[in-house]
Design an enzyme around this catalytic site. Structure first.
Site, short mmCIF file in Angstrom:
data_model
loop_
_atom_site.label_atom_id
_atom_site.label_comp_id
_atom_site.label_asym_id
_atom_site.label_seq_id
_atom_site.Cartn_x
_atom_site.Cartn_y
_atom_site.Cartn_z
CD GLU A 264 33.95 41.62 50.60
OE1 GLU A 264 34.21 42.80 50.26
OE2 GLU A 264 32.81 41.18 50.73
CB CYS A 301 31.78 44.24 48.15
SG CYS A 301 31.22 42.55 47.87
#
Length: 528
Positions: A264, A301
């Site tokens: 990720e 994120c």
């Protein structure tokens, strides 16, 4: 107690000579504990222990794995104030954030415990034999998901608990039946060791095989490289930068036996501000996004790094309001001087791009390692032709793109790289329905689509998708959050004409576990 040593299975070890310390960004001083980086010998020992443990752990019942996962959660809670103090000293984050992240970590461990205890996640499918079928008899076939093998998990810098030692990747791998070797993040090695001690305590209490978990210290990239290249490692979990994730992905692909890397990585999380929303909700949207951009110094994120709207008075009013509100917020400490330096470097690079204008920049005096929030703005045409402006600036930074019209806004979305999230801010449901092409464009670029909210905040539940087209993640078919993330660490496997008494419990005729299975295309819990 934090020792600074590695856990090689259940044993503490420190054979190496490379040492380092963690850093308190709030006080701007090194912490006192000296950590010893794992040697090649210790790495090899940890991986071989994991490979040996896999022979047993892969067959452990769901009930026993549930006990293991719940015991890890109990042991983390038992660490008490020591964990909170260490977490805060290594991250600059406050006690409230630590407790929130600990609660999340414990919650996900218990959710996986519930999943494996119930058992249907293995997706048992049975097609019984039809020996009389013409012209070719049909064999008996039975399918289920089985674990891949030892998994290497890289701790994340921005979540010392929820995305690190016992975080989502590790919890999902344990639930799947995979031993875990954690490459502890050097910024919070003390936090990692404490959580590792909790996992080791759970291993011992529940009778799991030695080697089902190891925790290795590392100040650089060598330990991670050796782990990814090791022949006995079968998969990798990573949360971090595009550069780091891509390097691991390429490394794993070049192995004699390539293995999957579930990474990720980067995301600017585009937000579309529709015209009526800008006209009627300027103040509310500005306050909501000022908070989202600056919370925890923007070190998520899912931070909204890109806002898109159609040029005009209402967008101009919004830019002014957002600028005013965001400058009222006190800056906060970043996780580490290195992260602060990277933020300043990337922000400076972005602000140096031609035709970019600064809308707001906090100019007040701040302590060391505190990030000054910054808003910039640029026209759609310039943004489209300058890929540098598309890149993530990890921190409290966002760029507002003023598009000529909806067609240009759609073109910008279509030209973006893959993202974790996309958001549409609309005045009404009816307004949203007027822009189906915008919705379709975002859906093609993101893993999660949000209506009238903010992308920050990732709920841990079965319906959450935390992933997206590359480079948001290395494989958009999987989520890194929630119980469905277990599917990263398993593969489908079929038995053909296998004796019933030798089948796994999940596939036997008697269905002794009472699972929900698909038998001859019909879902049932009945025996065959």
């Amino acid at each position: 107690m934090v020792t600074g040593k590695n856990y090689i299975g259940n044993r503490l070890s420190a054979k190496g000579y490379t040492t380092y310390k963690t850093f308190n960004p709030l006080l701007n001083i090194e912490n006192q504990v000296v950590f010893t980086e794992a040697t090649s010998e210790e790495i090899d020992e940890a991986v071989l222990l994991a490979a040996e443990a896999f022979k047993t752990f892969r067959t452990v019942s769901g009930l026993k794995k549930a006990d293991f996962l719940n015991t890890i959660a109990d042991e983390i809670l038992a660490l008490g104030d020591k964990l909170i103090q260490t977490y805060c000293a290594e991250s600059g984050l406050d006690e409230h954030r630590c407790i929130s992240e600990r609660t999340r970590t414990i919650g996900l461990l218990r959710s996986f415990a519930g999943l494996v205890k119930e058992g249907s996640w293995i997706e048992a499918s049975i097609d019984t034999a039809m020996p009389e079928r013409k012209p070719i008899p049909k064999p008996d076939l039975r399918k289920m998901l089985i674990p891949l093998g030892p998994v290497v998990v890289f701790g994340a810098s921005n979540f010392p608990l929820a995305y690190s030692t016992a975080g989502g990747d590790s919890a999902a791998a344990f639930a799947a039946g995979c031993p875990v070797i954690v490459k502890s993040h050097p910024m919070h090695s003390g936090t990692g060791e404490l959580v590792a001690s909790a996992i080791v305590a759970a291993v011992k209490k529940t009778g799991m095989p030695n080697g089902v978990f190891s925790n290795l210290n590392s100040s650089g990239i060598s330990v991670g490289e050796q782990l990814v290249k090791h022949a006995a490692v079968k998969a990798v979990g990573f949360t971090g930068s595009i550069k780091g994730g891509r390097a691991l992905y390429d490394m794993a692909a070049k192995r004699e036996e390539p293995i999957p890397v579930f990474a990720e990585m980067g995301s600017v999380n585009p937000v579309v501000l529709l015209p009526s929303a800008l006209k009627n909700k300027t103040e509310a949207i500005a306050k909501m996004y000022a908070t989202s951009i600056t919370t925890a110094s923007g070190q998520f994120c899912t931070n909204p790094g890109l806002l898109l709207g159609v040029k005009g008075k209402h967008l101009s009013d919004f830019i002014q309001k957002l600028s005013d509100v965001i400058l009222e917020i006190e800056p906060s400490c970043m996780l580490h001087p290195h992260i602060f330096e990277a933020y300043e470097k990337k922000k400076t690079k972005a602000m140096a791009q031609a035709e970019l204008q600064v809308a707001a920049k906090y100019e007040g005096v701040v302590p060391t390692n505190f990030a000054r929030q910054t808003l910039t703005t640029v026209c759609g045409k310039t943004f489209l032709r300058n890929p540098t402006l598309h890149q993530e600036v990890f921190g409290p930074y966002s760029i507002i793109v003023q598009c000529e019209n909806i067609k240009e806004l759609e073109a910008i979305i279509l030209n973006l790289e893959g993202q974790l999230t996309g958001t549409i801010i609309s005045d009404t449901d009816d307004e949203l329905s007027e822009y189906p092409s915008i919705v379709a464009a975002l859906q093609n670029r993101v893993g999660r689509l949000i209506f009238n909210g903010v992308p920050t905040g990732v709920e841990v539940c079965p319906s959450m998708v935390h992933g997206g087209p590359y480079p948001a993640s290395s494989d958009s078919r999987f989520t890194a959050v929630g119980i469905n993330s277990i599917k990263r660490w398993v593969r489908p496997f079929s038995y053909q004409e296998w004796p019933n008494q030798l089948l796994p419990e999940e596939l036997k005729n008697e269905n002794p576990l009472g699972l929900s299975r698909v038998v001859n295309n019909k879902r049932t819990t009945e025996r065959i």
